[in-house]
Design an enzyme around this catalytic site. Structure first.
Site, PDB file in Angstrom:
ATOM      1  N   HIS A 154      28.971 -25.136   9.605  1.00  0.00           N
ATOM      2  CA  HIS A 154      28.982 -24.257   8.514  1.00  0.00           C
ATOM      3  C   HIS A 154      28.050 -24.742   7.449  1.00  0.00           C
ATOM      4  O   HIS A 154      27.608 -23.963   6.637  1.00  0.00           O
ATOM      5  CB  HIS A 154      30.276 -24.336   7.950  1.00  0.00           C
ATOM      6  CG  HIS A 154      30.515 -23.100   7.055  1.00  0.00           C
ATOM      7  ND1 HIS A 154      30.097 -21.790   7.253  1.00  0.00           N
ATOM      8  CD2 HIS A 154      30.970 -23.014   5.516  1.00  0.00           C
ATOM      9  CE1 HIS A 154      30.346 -21.008   6.002  1.00  0.00           C
ATOM     10  NE2 HIS A 154      30.901 -21.908   5.199  1.00  0.00           N
ATOM     11  N   SER A 166      27.602 -19.498   2.089  1.00  0.00           N
ATOM     12  CA  SER A 166      29.092 -19.151   2.231  1.00  0.00           C
ATOM     13  C   SER A 166      29.440 -18.309   0.882  1.00  0.00           C
ATOM     14  O   SER A 166      28.869 -17.042   0.704  1.00  0.00           O
ATOM     15  CB  SER A 166      29.968 -20.480   2.327  1.00  0.00           C
ATOM     16  OG  SER A 166      30.806 -20.730   1.244  1.00  0.00           O
ATOM     17  N   ASP A 201      30.040 -22.012  14.058  1.00  0.00           N
ATOM     18  CA  ASP A 201      30.386 -21.824  12.584  1.00  0.00           C
ATOM     19  C   ASP A 201      32.022 -21.842  12.683  1.00  0.00           C
ATOM     20  O   ASP A 201      32.505 -20.733  13.004  1.00  0.00           O
ATOM     21  CB  ASP A 201      29.767 -20.997  11.866  1.00  0.00           C
ATOM     22  CG  ASP A 201      29.804 -20.985  10.147  1.00  0.00           C
ATOM     23  OD1 ASP A 201      31.211 -21.758  10.039  1.00  0.00           O
ATOM     24  OD2 ASP A 201      29.023 -20.752   9.445  1.00  0.00           O
TER      25      ASP A 201
END
EC number: 3.1.-.-
Lengths: 1084, 268
Positions: free
Chosen positions: B248, B97, B219
């Protein structure tokens, strides 16, 4: 529970204590029941001059005058105070300590400031002094809080920051001003070592912009050793960043210029360039502007001039439409280059590019520009100015306790316990736990004047465990608890030692499960251990885990457990009891030696906390119960498999013998002394037909192990009773079946099988396969899964399929397990495998001298069977193809598969066989076949198969099992090689059976054609079915039934070929009992 | 504080005994413990560098400078400083991320330092941009989330964690909630604003280091289209690895599977 003022005062320095007194008097005046942070603020503000007022004055950023703002602040504080409830008169001045007690939130603020102060390095030595004092004189309080820190943490209080916000202050700014000494230096600090800019550093708020800072860095040539120093901003936000930078420099508000850039100025010639290049403006004008710039630079007294030429899109875009623009662009670019050349160190160029496509285009057009201009690409990925509004928006700002790691959910506690080594966590039985808690409580009481021991205890433990786990991260935040924690962990150790010593529950994986259980069980095991007659008691205690780690309490005897719990029995009583019991038990021939030995062995060591176990008491309490039954019950309960039905115990006597003997043994060592291998062999061969050889090999290995000749146990044979097998060769289902049968016969239930397919993570599992796939393993590491299951049921067979696919983690764990007898979790915690049997399988590895059978071509092989899916099956009438007509004698035959195929091999196959119904009968089938078999295989297909098989071989050769595998297999007790399952023979039998059904219904005029896939499905079902005859039953009832139905329906039909086909993409909804086949067959 | 080394401040750990360096950089709302279950697969062949982002709950919040960490570049500084302090000259980088973003930016600044970037749950821009770009979030939604965060952080964490984890793995949800809740709420809010205000689309082409984008099914933060967008726009050789798992946070919800995929990606 509010804290008395006197206690709170102890934590403060004199100055801060005075402030608190003022606050208390405010509270008293207003007759509030408690002194809160608001009172403190009110008191602080009422003083004519103090640091808070001062800080507020400096932090003021609103357009109003500070005086007005103060007024507003006082007002809003007043209003908020008015809202607080007043107390009954009795509460006022309670405790005679002079005033309303300090509220929880204010006390928390004091605590926070203590922690905060401690974190500052300059006061660290103080802390250590305090700690020493603590140890010497336990009544001494913590570090005294200074006024500054006191105010700072009060400002963290959400109520306070709201009040400040109402008056137009940001409590963040106020805090900041408090931390900063009044004279602000304009020096932007970049220390040599890469560090963070901490909040305390003197950077003026709101004149700071991260993007501009980086631009300045580049200009000053400080950006990480890069010599290029004309920034080109690139990114979506580049334009706004440039604008912001120009604004900041022009307004002179840029607060972070290094000294050498003092007096930097910015000129933007963006518009002029745009007009000239795009708008076709006159060349004169632009030249004029360039000259102007030149003059400015010459006249510049400061560090120099930054010239912004704006977006490079301008140069690029125009080029698309018009050739001549290139000339114009060229002109500008070369002028800019000239500027750089002429004014060298005093001029910088700055520009922006929206994205890198534009930039690369620009470079293509002006290939030398990168070098000429000394461009430094600066990525701009965020729009910083909008951040300014953030501080005020966030009411959360700083309002949280600075203990970063302290917020853990309750579940976290459990987690961390299971993560850390169990010996350090609280695996105490409850007597010990009680004592331990008591002692901890005493300590806490002494150390922390304000903490109440009983309520704080879990919290402290949490912190303690947490800190173990997270190490560094929490070390800082944890400081205030260090001394206490040290004590607590000391106590923990002490009590767990004591507990272990007394109750030997070290190997209990989760104490929480049932502490009472362990107490009730331990004497029982002790008895057995002594019974083994080993002289070295300690060794056994350490190495032997408690085998009966039941998850549940044996429910049938709840009342009886309580009785023996409370009364410790002395050894004599125990001995007597055992003596009573022994004769009863000795009715089982196999067990008597063990028990005899037990009773005769020395009982003197049994001195500590020995409690009478249920096993014995229940016998005496229930004399009426048939003894055999009774005994079985105990064993049943003590074993893991509580779910097993009692009735099943009586199924067969031989079964019982094997089982009950397995129950009685404290570990496998004695189990195998007891097990009659002949009966075990008989049981296994009954359960798993057609595997006599493999079973014989297994039994032989077991015998070897028992006699101490097992490979892995040679070094320390007596202690360990785990066994390791490797099952090599094909027949995956056969391996599974045997393993499962082992689990059932040795440990009493199929639940005692822990099965993991190590290849499942690699391979894509097709949905609806007849063969189940495991989903659990996605979520957990294999190692943790196995260890977890083993901790739940230590007496298990662990089946690891496709061992060659084991990942590093599994490899390490297995090696450790086979060497030490302990299977480690991925965190390092270990679980004993002393009562487990490990079976690893591999179809890649084969024994030498084997595999000649393999070469023989097969119509059905294992690989294909594994492709079988749970299709719905239907019957239909249809035209037989010519081939079928030719082979007239056949009634039942298997058709080749049609349609789309999954892999290359099948494509080859289809091109070869070309949808023909197979014509060539396989040789051996024909020989064996008595009647109407037509297991057709084309010749080239056979060749194909062989090639395919070789492919397979070479595949496995490519990913050759690594050295570790050979190492590992070498340590394994014994190797069992499986033969390939003879599917063709099975197919023959199945067809025969179907044929019989078919003929009785339809007679011999009709021909049945079975789809290849359907045949696969039936064979697969046959293969994996546990019960005998289940497939035969299915053929007789389900298939036969549908034949009858079909016959009624279609007896007039013109076609005489009936096809048994799969329904493409329709999967079985309703499954027949006991077999993986549809319960119903569709008719078409 | 000036003397505090960045290695201490950000809890930098180097694990393993391989000859190559591998960086595991955690994402928003977690800390380095998120890699705990993936880590053992790599310690044999790599020296694995783990660190906490400055916004993580395990880092002293004092280090979080609200002026500096307004842009991702400050995080990039931290990363590069760490690598320099450890005298790393070349490494493979696995970023999740926000750290995927950080990794890309770092590789632009110091391309020679990175042999490969593996980007898990990466997005150059989380907000939608008209018809051209579907980042997955509307500005309005984001504001809504922010105000929910402000109103009751704990409630938000408890609601957000299962969503983010996606797959039905209670242990992962618990773990994520823990690390998320460990962050000081104001920092969480600030960082998420920074993330949502960032837009890397303009600079993807500058990333010349080979990238492997790992994208899971469903996700909630990153739509599949984003992965494709990134592949198209990244400047170097890039591949997409579609992960057969959900959510995620594959390193929490499917650690062994992810480890295996990482091994494959690293060996390519």
């Amino acid at each position: 529970m509010p804290t008395p003022v006197s206690t709170a005062r102890q934590c403060l320095t004199d100055e801060a204590a005075r402030a608190l007194d003022d606050a208390v008097s405010v509270a008293r005046r207003r007759s509030h029941p408690q002194t809160t942070s608001l009172h403190a603020i009110s008191a602080l503000l009422s003083l004519p001059s103090n640091s808070l007022r001062d800080a507020c004055a400096r932090a003021g950023t609103s357009p109003y005058s500070p005086r007005l703002q103060f007024r507003a602040l006082e007002l809003s504080v007043g209003v908020s105070l008015d809202r607080l409830p007043t107390s009954k008169s009795s509460a006022v001045g309670d405790g005679g300590n002079g005033g309303p007690p300090v509220s929880n939130s204010l006390m928390a603020a004091i605590k926070r400031s203590q922690a905060n102060q401690r974190r500052h390095p300059d006061s660290f030595h103080l802390l250590q002094i305090m700690q020493q004092q603590n140890q010497q004189n336990q009544t001494a309080s913590f570090l005294k809080v200074e006024l500054k820190h006191f105010i700072l943490s009060i400002l963290d209080d959400p109520i306070v920051s709201r009040v400040f916000a109402e008056a137009g202050f940001r409590s963040y700014d106020v805090k900041f001003a408090l931390l900063q000494p009044p004279p602000p230096s304009r020096f932007f600090h970049r220390s040599s070592t890469p560090v963070f800019l901490c909040n305390i550093e003197p950077v003026e708020p709101f004149r700071f912009d991260e993007n501009s800072r980086r631009i300045v860095e580049v200009i000053a040539g400080k950006s990480q050793g890069v010599s290029k120093k004309n920034p080109l901003l690139i990114g979506v936000y580049a334009k706004t960043a440039l604008k912001r930078f120009i604004e900041l420099v022009q307004s002179g508000k840029i607060g972070f210029l290094p000294k050498e850039l003092d007096g930097l100025s910015v000129i933007s010639i963006e518009n002029e360039i745009f007009e000239f290049v795009v708008g076709g403006g006159s060349e004169e004008k632009i030249l004029l502007r360039f000259d102007e710039v030149g003059h400015l630079v010459e006249q510049c007294l400061g560090a120099g001039v930054v010239v912004s030429f704006g977006e490079i899109e301008v140069f690029v875009k125009m080029n698309d439409d018009d050739d001549c623009v290139n000339v114009v662009g060229d002109a500008v670019v070369s002028r800019l280059t000239r500027l750089l050349e002429v004014y060298g160190g005093k001029i910088w160029l700055i520009g922006v590019a929206g994205n890198c496509e534009v930039f690369s285009k620009f470079l293509r057009l002006f290939p030398t520009v990168d070098k000429d201009w000394d461009l430094h690409l600066l990525t701009v990925t965020s729009a910083t100015p909008s951040m300014e509004g953030l501080y005020s928006k966030s009411s959360l700002m700083g309002s949280f306790v600075p203990f970063g790691g302290f917020f853990s959910t309750p579940s976290d506690f459990r987690n961390s316990i299971s993560c850390t080594n169990s010996s350090s966590s609280l695996t105490l039985c409850d007597t010990c736990n009680e004592k331990y808690e008591q002692e901890v409580a005493d300590n806490v009481n002494v150390v922390g004047p304000s903490t109440s021991a009983s309520t704080n205890l879990p919290w402290l433990q949490k912190v303690n465990v947490d800190s173990d786990n997270r190490g560094l991260s929490l070390a800082k935040t944890n400081e205030d608890n260090t001394s206490l924690n040290a004590k607590i962990s000391g106590l923990q150790r002490k009590w767990s030692d004591i507990c272990q010593h007394l109750h030997q529950n070290k190997s209990l994986p989760e104490m929480n499960v049932s502490q009472t259980l362990s107490r009730f069980q331990s004497p029982f095991h002790e008895g057995f251990r002594f019974g083994r007659g080993t002289s070295n008691l300690n060794e056994i205690h350490c190495s032997n885990p408690i085998p009966y780690m039941s998850k549940e309490l044996p429910t049938p005897f709840p009342s009886k457990q309580i009785i023996p719990f409370s009364q410790p029995f002395d050894t004599n009583l125990c001995a007597k009891d055992k003596a009573v019991h022994v004769p009863k038990l000795s009715k089982f021939d196999t067990q008597s030696p063990l028990l005899d030995r037990k009773s005769s062995s020395s009982l003197t060591p049994v001195t500590t906390d020995l409690v009478l176990g249920t096993t014995y008491t229940s016998v005496t309490h229930e004399p009426d119960t048939p003894k055999l039954n009774d005994h079985k019950k105990h064993l049943q309960h003590l074993s893991d498999s509580l779910s097993t039905d009692f009735d099943t115990m009586n199924e067969s006597t031989s079964n019982q013998i094997a089982r009950s003997s397995s129950y009685s043994g404290p570990n496998l060592d004695s189990l195998f002394e007891m097990v009659d291998f002949k009966s075990l062999y008989k049981l296994l061969t009954e359960k798993v037909p057609l595997q006599d050889e493999a079973i014989y090999a297994i039994i032989r290995i077991m015998t070897l192990c028992r006699s101490g000749a097992g490979k892995h146990s040679q070094s320390n044979s007596n202690v360990r009773a785990d066994m390791w097998f490797s099952f090599l060769g094909p027949d995956r289902v056969g391996k599974r079946k045997i393993t499962s049968a082992l689990a059932e016969t040795l440990f009493g239930s199929k639940q005692s099988l822990i099965s993991v397919d190590l290849s499942s993570q690699e391979r894509f599992q097709p949905s609806n396969s007849i063969f189940e796939c495991q989903d659990v393993l996605r979520r957990k590491t294999v190692v943790d899964y196995i260890a977890g299951e083993l901790s739940k049921k230590p007496r298990s067979v662990v089946l690891l399929e496709n061992i060659d696919k084991a990942d590093i983690l599994v490899q390490n764990s297995l090696f450790q397990a086979i060497r030490t007898g302990k299977f480690p979790y991925s965190h390092g915690r270990e679980i004993s495998i002393n009562n487990s049997i490990f079976v690893v399988t591999s179809s890649v590895l084969k024994d030498n001298g084997y595999s000649d059978l393999e070469k023989e071509p097969k119509m059905f092989n294992e690989e294909r069977i594994f492709e079988a899916k749970r299709y719905q099956i239907e019957l239909s009438f249809g035209q037989a193809s010519e081939d079928v007509m030719r082979s007239s004698s056949t009634i039942v035959r298997v058709a080749k598969r049609k349609g789309s195929f999954l892999n290359k091999r099948k494509l080859v196959e289809i091109s070869n066989s070309n949808d023909k119904v197979t014509s060539k009968t396989m040789k051996h089938v024909r020989e064996v076949s008595r009647s109407f078999l037509d297991l057709n295989m084309p010749l080239d297909e056979e060749v194909e198969e062989e090639i395919d098989y070789n492919d397979c071989e070479s595949d496995s050769a490519v990913q050759k099992p690594e050295a570790w595998l050979n190492d590992f297999l070498d340590q394994i007790d014994g190797k069992v090689v499986f033969k390939p399952f003879n599917f063709d023979y099975l197919a023959e039998q199945v067809i025969e059976c179907i044929d019989k059904q078919f003929q009785t219904t339809f007679g011999s005029e009709f021909v049945l054609e079975i789809d290849y896939d359907v045949m696969l499905q039936i064979l697969a079902a046959f293969w994996i079915s546990d019960k005998k005859k289940s497939v035969e039953d299915w053929i007789e009832h389900v298939l036969g039934g549908s034949f009858v139905e079909a016959q009624k329906k279609y007896h007039n039909a013109a076609e005489n070929v009936i096809k048994l086909v799969k329904c493409e993409s329709i999967f079985v909804e309703e499954q027949a009992t006991g077999v993986c086949l549809p319960a119903r067959i569709n008719l078409n | 504080m000036g003397s505090t080394s960045i290695l201490d401040a950000l809890n930098v750990r180097v694990e393993g005994s391989g000859d190559k360096y591998l960086v595991f950089a955690h994402g928003f709302g977690t800390d380095q413990s998120a890699w705990q279950r993936v880590l053992p697969y790599f310690t044999r062949n790599y020296k694995v560098i783990l660190y906490d982002l400055v916004c993580a709950g395990s880092v002293n919040p004092d280090y979080f400078d609200y002026r500096r960490y307004t842009a991702l570049d400050a995080y990039v500084d931290d990363l590069l400083n760490i690598l320099d302090s450890l005298h790393v000259t070349r490494c493979a980088y696995v970023g999740h991320s926000i750290s995927a973003m950080i990794g890309m930016l770092a590789s632009i600044r110091r391309p020679e330092l990175f042999s490969k970037l593996i980007l898990i749950g990466a997005s150059p821009r989380f907000l939608n941009d008209g018809e051209n770009y579907h980042g997955g979030f509307e500005q309005g939604e984001i504001e809504h989330v922010f105000s929910a965060m402000e109103a009751n952080y704990e409630a938000w964490v408890n609601g957000f964690a299962p969503l983010a984890v996606g797959a039905d793995v209670p242990a992962a949800v618990r773990e994520f909630s823990r690390t998320l809740f460990n962050m000081r709420p104001d920092i969480t809010l600030f960082v998420s604003r920074t993330v949502f205000n960032s837009d890397l689309r303009g600079i993807l082409g500058l990333v010349k280091v080979p990238c492997c984008i790992m994208q899971t099914a469903r996700d909630m933060s990153v739509p599949a289209a984003v992965a494709t967008y990134m592949k198209e726009h990244l400047g170097g050789k890039s591949t997409i690895q579609w992960l057969d798992t959900e959510g995620h946070l594959p390193h929490l919800s499917a650690p062994s599977y992810l480890a295996h995929q990482l091994e494959i990606a690293l060996s390519q």
